[in-house]
Design a protein around this motif. Structure first.
Motif, mmCIF file in Angstrom:
data_model
loop_
_atom_site.group_PDB
_atom_site.id
_atom_site.type_symbol
_atom_site.label_atom_id
_atom_site.label_comp_id
_atom_site.label_asym_id
_atom_site.label_seq_id
_atom_site.Cartn_x
_atom_site.Cartn_y
_atom_site.Cartn_z
ATOM 1 N N HIS A 102 0.953 -1.574 0.202
ATOM 2 C CA HIS A 102 -0.221 0.290 0.347
ATOM 3 C C HIS A 102 0.857 1.777 0.062
ATOM 4 O O HIS A 102 0.516 2.379 0.354
ATOM 5 C CB HIS A 102 -0.870 0.337 1.100
ATOM 6 N N CYS A 103 1.830 1.395 -1.308
ATOM 7 C CA CYS A 103 2.789 2.422 -0.903
ATOM 8 C C CYS A 103 2.517 3.930 -1.506
ATOM 9 O O CYS A 103 1.492 3.484 -2.817
ATOM 10 C CB CYS A 103 3.737 1.952 -1.297
ATOM 11 N N SER A 104 2.811 4.569 -1.020
ATOM 12 C CA SER A 104 2.320 6.044 -1.197
ATOM 13 C C SER A 104 2.912 5.743 -3.095
ATOM 14 O O SER A 104 4.048 5.227 -2.769
ATOM 15 C CB SER A 104 2.269 7.130 -0.973
ATOM 16 N N PRO A 105 2.747 6.748 -4.078
ATOM 17 C CA PRO A 105 2.962 7.126 -5.094
ATOM 18 C C PRO A 105 5.179 7.258 -4.836
ATOM 19 O O PRO A 105 5.367 7.138 -5.852
ATOM 20 C CB PRO A 105 2.760 7.427 -5.973
ATOM 21 N N GLN A 106 5.146 8.294 -4.274
ATOM 22 C CA GLN A 106 5.861 8.789 -3.745
ATOM 23 C C GLN A 106 7.216 7.836 -2.915
ATOM 24 O O GLN A 106 8.096 7.521 -3.447
ATOM 25 C CB GLN A 106 6.014 10.329 -2.821
ATOM 26 N N GLU A 107 6.532 6.577 -2.195
ATOM 27 C CA GLU A 107 7.147 6.230 -1.292
ATOM 28 C C GLU A 107 7.305 4.768 -2.312
ATOM 29 O O GLU A 107 8.674 3.799 -2.200
ATOM 30 C CB GLU A 107 6.446 5.192 -0.566
ATOM 31 N N PHE A 108 6.626 4.381 -3.393
ATOM 32 C CA PHE A 108 7.113 3.280 -4.444
ATOM 33 C C PHE A 108 7.967 4.029 -4.834
ATOM 34 O O PHE A 108 8.825 2.914 -5.279
ATOM 35 C CB PHE A 108 5.624 2.364 -5.228
ATOM 36 N N ALA A 109 8.041 4.997 -5.788
ATOM 37 C CA ALA A 109 9.259 5.845 -6.665
ATOM 38 C C ALA A 109 10.338 5.554 -5.641
ATOM 39 O O ALA A 109 11.673 5.562 -5.657
ATOM 40 C CB ALA A 109 8.992 7.135 -6.385
ATOM 41 N N THR A 110 10.549 5.703 -4.244
ATOM 42 C CA THR A 110 12.237 6.066 -3.415
ATOM 43 C C THR A 110 12.530 4.677 -3.237
ATOM 44 O O THR A 110 13.645 4.306 -3.956
ATOM 45 C CB THR A 110 11.699 6.578 -2.323
ATOM 46 N N LEU A 111 11.322 3.570 -3.316
ATOM 47 C CA LEU A 111 12.065 2.223 -2.589
ATOM 48 C C LEU A 111 12.162 2.270 -4.214
ATOM 49 O O LEU A 111 13.589 1.007 -4.322
ATOM 50 C CB LEU A 111 10.668 1.372 -2.656
ATOM 51 N N GLN A 112 11.569 1.911 -5.456
ATOM 52 C CA GLN A 112 12.604 1.498 -6.928
ATOM 53 C C GLN A 112 14.550 1.892 -7.084
ATOM 54 O O GLN A 112 15.031 1.514 -7.527
ATOM 55 C CB GLN A 112 11.768 2.133 -8.247
ATOM 56 N N ARG A 113 14.609 3.657 -6.601
ATOM 57 C CA ARG A 113 15.092 4.103 -6.163
ATOM 58 C C ARG A 113 16.492 3.348 -5.634
ATOM 59 O O ARG A 113 17.637 3.501 -6.481
ATOM 60 C CB ARG A 113 15.580 5.571 -6.297
ATOM 61 N N ALA A 116 17.789 0.205 -7.242
ATOM 62 C CA ALA A 116 18.424 0.615 -7.703
ATOM 63 C C ALA A 116 19.847 0.728 -7.831
ATOM 64 O O ALA A 116 20.787 0.051 -8.453
ATOM 65 C CB ALA A 116 17.871 1.909 -9.411
ATOM 66 N N ASP A 117 20.169 1.512 -6.718
ATOM 67 C CA ASP A 117 20.572 1.911 -6.246
ATOM 68 C C ASP A 117 21.957 0.665 -5.736
ATOM 69 O O ASP A 117 22.944 0.857 -5.532
ATOM 70 C CB ASP A 117 20.610 3.445 -5.560
ATOM 71 N N TYR A 118 21.053 0.051 -5.222
ATOM 72 C CA TYR A 118 21.493 -0.807 -4.079
ATOM 73 C C TYR A 118 22.329 -2.107 -4.887
ATOM 74 O O TYR A 118 23.331 -2.643 -4.367
ATOM 75 C CB TYR A 118 20.242 -1.328 -3.211
ATOM 76 N N ASN A 119 21.323 -2.028 -5.689
ATOM 77 C CA ASN A 119 21.773 -3.390 -6.543
ATOM 78 C C ASN A 119 22.927 -3.256 -7.596
ATOM 79 O O ASN A 119 24.040 -3.282 -7.439
ATOM 80 C CB ASN A 119 20.908 -3.965 -7.868
ATOM 81 N N ALA A 120 22.909 -1.800 -8.010
ATOM 82 C CA ALA A 120 24.320 -1.276 -8.521
ATOM 83 C C ALA A 120 25.397 -0.915 -7.261
ATOM 84 O O ALA A 120 26.606 -1.338 -8.348
ATOM 85 C CB ALA A 120 24.214 0.154 -9.239
ATOM 86 N N ARG A 121 25.548 -0.221 -7.139
ATOM 87 C CA ARG A 121 26.348 -0.783 -5.462
ATOM 88 C C ARG A 121 26.975 -2.549 -4.908
ATOM 89 O O ARG A 121 28.306 -2.526 -4.737
ATOM 90 C CB ARG A 121 26.737 0.241 -4.359
ATOM 91 N N PHE A 122 25.887 -3.905 -4.384
ATOM 92 C CA PHE A 122 26.365 -3.962 -4.179
ATOM 93 C C PHE A 122 26.207 -5.685 -4.995
ATOM 94 O O PHE A 122 26.678 -6.609 -4.858
ATOM 95 C CB PHE A 122 25.642 -4.900 -3.262
ATOM 96 N N GLY A 123 24.801 -5.549 -6.247
ATOM 97 C CA GLY A 123 25.006 -6.798 -7.156
ATOM 98 C C GLY A 123 24.239 -7.948 -5.969
ATOM 99 O O GLY A 123 24.315 -9.040 -7.129
ATOM 100 N N TRP A 124 23.386 -7.886 -5.052
ATOM 101 C CA TRP A 124 22.307 -8.453 -4.497
ATOM 102 C C TRP A 124 21.249 -7.903 -4.355
ATOM 103 O O TRP A 124 21.717 -6.598 -3.977
ATOM 104 C CB TRP A 124 22.692 -9.396 -3.142
ATOM 105 N N PRO A 125 20.173 -7.984 -3.926
ATOM 106 C CA PRO A 125 18.851 -7.532 -3.641
ATOM 107 C C PRO A 125 18.559 -7.158 -2.084
ATOM 108 O O PRO A 125 19.873 -7.670 -1.304
ATOM 109 C CB PRO A 125 17.752 -8.621 -3.841
ATOM 110 N N PHE A 126 18.488 -5.733 -1.607
ATOM 111 C CA PHE A 126 18.404 -5.373 -0.367
ATOM 112 C C PHE A 126 17.834 -6.369 0.578
ATOM 113 O O PHE A 126 16.498 -6.753 0.206
ATOM 114 C CB PHE A 126 17.829 -3.805 -0.447
ATOM 115 N N ARG A 149 20.414 4.139 4.898
ATOM 116 C CA ARG A 149 21.576 4.021 6.339
ATOM 117 C C ARG A 149 22.067 2.918 4.879
ATOM 118 O O ARG A 149 23.333 2.767 5.770
ATOM 119 C CB ARG A 149 21.000 3.432 7.171
ATOM 120 N N ARG A 150 22.062 1.437 5.061
ATOM 121 C CA ARG A 150 22.494 0.313 4.866
ATOM 122 C C ARG A 150 23.539 0.480 2.944
ATOM 123 O O ARG A 150 23.725 -0.026 3.106
ATOM 124 C CB ARG A 150 21.766 -0.486 4.940
ATOM 125 N N LEU A 151 23.291 1.641 2.995
ATOM 126 C CA LEU A 151 22.829 1.479 1.219
ATOM 127 C C LEU A 151 24.476 2.593 1.350
ATOM 128 O O LEU A 151 25.175 1.639 0.217
ATOM 129 C CB LEU A 151 22.315 2.890 0.565
#
Length: 602
Positions: A102-113, A116-126, A149-151
């Motif tokens: 039930h994410c808001s559009p803003q929350e959903f966009a933040t999680l997608q970003r 993507a940033d996490y996978n680019a940095r670590f190569g696995w899902p958060f 924080r963990r990013l």
């Protein structure tokens, strides 16, 4: 599948049946259950705790590629698989409980970003155990803050943190599968959360947007905590509850044999500034939960239980520590009554305002007679990363480290940074930099010590009136040296001080060093340590021994009563003295069970 699978059914299964019964506990990774079956103890698993530990150890011992495969078997949070409805039933339930469906559009966009940033940095899902410490579900705001924080973690640490969260996910799923509810653990967390409402600060403190928790000696928040603890102790069924002459809250649950000595236990309820909910307080709530269970069951043990919520241990408001436990052993110093805080309020004045007598005769009257007690035991959050790193929930404390502290200052010559050749400088900061690195190297040499390693810290570095283009002429610093025995501590200090003299001579600077504190080590009493060991083994858990690098009230009781401590794993790599400090309901439940085992054995 049944919502309450009996452990006996699991133990009776062959390997395919065992794997089938645990399907979905570890996401798309049946190899973990298969290996746990192969390594199961003779006669099967004696407890759900033992099964959880065995599964975690399979992952811990697996090759890195297998660990990465396990991580990559998990879906992204609010990711494409969730949107497409392709999650397992377990993952769907978890993400739903956390409100990620039930994410808001803003929350959903933040999680997608963030994905993507996490996978680019670590190569696995958060990976995050989104059902949280209580198993009920984190808020979306908590999830996003943790994600951000963990990013910034380094990859090796983050991989380990992902695996720790996977074990927590598996633990909650196992609880659901076996119908296990950590009732007392939930009660401990409820008490911790409700007591944390009493604080001297309000609003976020800038660290993960968590509200600050600050409770210092005899402030209104401190007095509110004392009143709340007294009310809870009465509700738990303690026979006597009181606040004593220094503000300690004392609850007594009588034993069946009035002539038998009592067991003394407890910890402190004051906090550091911007502290955590469990430091000290866990050691109050765990025995409270045991007394509550005994009272509800109409049970009396032979020995009475005295729980002391010590009023002061942290030394935050006044320049003295262990005010609460010092009074119990007759070491409360009369001069402490005249100590003043930053507002000029003395201890004596604060006591009178809080309704305490502020009188040494009354304070001396609460000294305990050692002959009336069996010993002192204390449960405490570890305040460090060792148990979390080893996927181990409980640890047996072998000793509380002794410590030596010093304040020093290197005194060289302040001179022009551009015109003074390097060989001709008397750089005070460079001298202290050498000392910092030596302290680190020398303490690390004790890592293989059979009693435990040493630690050394230079916590303060200050260049008075430092300037960008001036060679530092002065540099102030502190030393904090700790070890499990006084002999090991003293050897560390001798070597560090000798190195400081060598640096001073070689660099032609003066480095006077003054001692500011000396605290002796407090080895655990062998018999009481053995009682903790038996209590933990009775749960099917392995024994893990470690020293305590932090000071505790048990240090003050040590010279008067036999003492031993039990450590409880903290989450977030064991962080403490920090709003991120956390304990799960399952680990709190284990602490309560271990304490009850110890009581029953008496």
């Amino acid at each position: 599948m049944s919502a309450s699978l009996p452990l006996a059914s699991l133990n009776a299964a062959d390997q395919p049946g065992f794997v089938a019964l645990l399907e979905g506990i570890y996401e798309h990774s049946p190899w973990i259950a298969a290996q746990a079956w192969s390594q199961r103890p003779a006669g099967g698993f004696v407890s759900l705790d033992q099964l959880k530990y065995a599964l975690a150890q399979v992952v811990r011992q697996a090759p890195r590629e297998a660990q990465l495969g396990l991580i990559r078997a998990h879906p992204e949070l609010a990711g494409k698989a969730a949107v497409a409805g392709q999650l397992t039933a377990e993952s769907t339930d978890e993400q739903s409980r956390a409100g990620l469906t039930h994410c808001s559009p803003q929350e959903f966009a933040t999680l997608q970003r963030l994905n993507a940033d996490y996978n680019a940095r670590f190569g696995w899902p958060f990976i995050l155990a989104v059902r949280g410490p209580r198993g009920q579900g984190l808020t979306r705001a908590d999830i996003i803050r943790t994600f951000e924080r963990r990013l910034h973690n380094n990859p090796a640490f983050e991989l380990a943190e992902c695996l720790r969260n996977i074990h927590r996910i598996a633990e909650i799923r196992l609880n659901d599968r076996f119908g296990a509810v950590p009732t007392e653990g939930n009660q401990v967390l409820t008490w911790a959360e409700e007591l944390a409402r009493h604080t001297e600060g309000t609003g976020p403190n800038g660290l993960d947007d968590q509200p600050p928790l600050t409770v210092t000696y005899l402030t209104p928040a401190h007095q509110a905590c004392a009143a709340q603890l007294q009310a809870w102790m009465r509700d738990c069924g303690f026979d006597e509850v009181e606040r004593d002459a220094v503000g300690n809250v004392v609850g007594r649950y009588r034993g069946s044999d009035v002539s038998a000595p009592w067991l003394l236990t407890g910890s402190h309820y004051d906090t550091v500034r911007n502290g955590g909910q469990h430091d000290g307080r866990l050691g109050i709530f765990v025995p409270m939960a045991c007394v509550q269970a005994l009272h509800r069951g109409g049970r009396r043990l032979k020995h009475g239980i005295e729980v002391v919520a010590f009023a002061e241990e942290e030394g935050q408001r006044y320049r003295a520590t262990f005010l609460g436990s010092s009074a119990l052993v007759g070491e409360f110093q009369p001069a402490w009554l005249d100590l003043a805080d930053e507002q000029g309020i003395t201890v004596r004045e604060a006591m009178r305002t809080a309704g305490l007598p502020a009188d040494m005769t009354a304070i001396q009257a609460i000294r305990r007679d050692p002959q009336r007690y069996l010993g002192f035991v204390e449960v405490h959050i570890e305040q460090g990363p060792v148990l979390d790193e080893h996927d181990t929930p409980l640890g047996i404390v072998t000793s509380i480290n002794g410590s030596l502290r010093f304040a020093g200052e290197a005194i060289g010559v302040a001179c022009h940074a551009g015109t003074t050749p390097m060989p001709m400088r008397q750089d005070a900061a460079a001298a202290v930099a050498e000392i910092v690195l030596y302290v680190e190297r020398r303490a690390a040499q004790d890592a293989a010590s059979p009693v435990g390693g040493s630690v050394g810290t230079v916590g303060v570095l200050q260049v008075p009136q430092g300037s960008l283009n001036v060679v530092p002429g002065r540099c102030r610093f502190t030393l904090d040296l700790r070890a499990p025995t006084d002999a090991q501590r003293d050897a560390l200090a001798r070597d560090v001080l000798a190195f400081i003299d060598e640096v001073a001579t070689r660099r032609q600077v003066r480095i006077p060093v003054e001692p500011t504190l000396a605290a002796s080590a407090a080895p655990s009493d062998p018999a009481w340590q053995a009682r903790w060991e038996a209590a933990v083994q009775g749960m099917g858990l392995p024994l893990f021994h470690l020293p305590s690098g932090a000071g505790h009230d048990a240090m003050k009781l040590h010279g008067h009563l036999p003492q031993a401590m039990l450590f409880v794993r903290g989450g977030h790599a064991g962080i403490s003295h920090n709003p991120l400090e956390t304990v799960t309901n399952d680990d709190a439940q284990r602490a309560v069970q271990a304490f009850m085992n110890l009581l029953d054995a008496l």
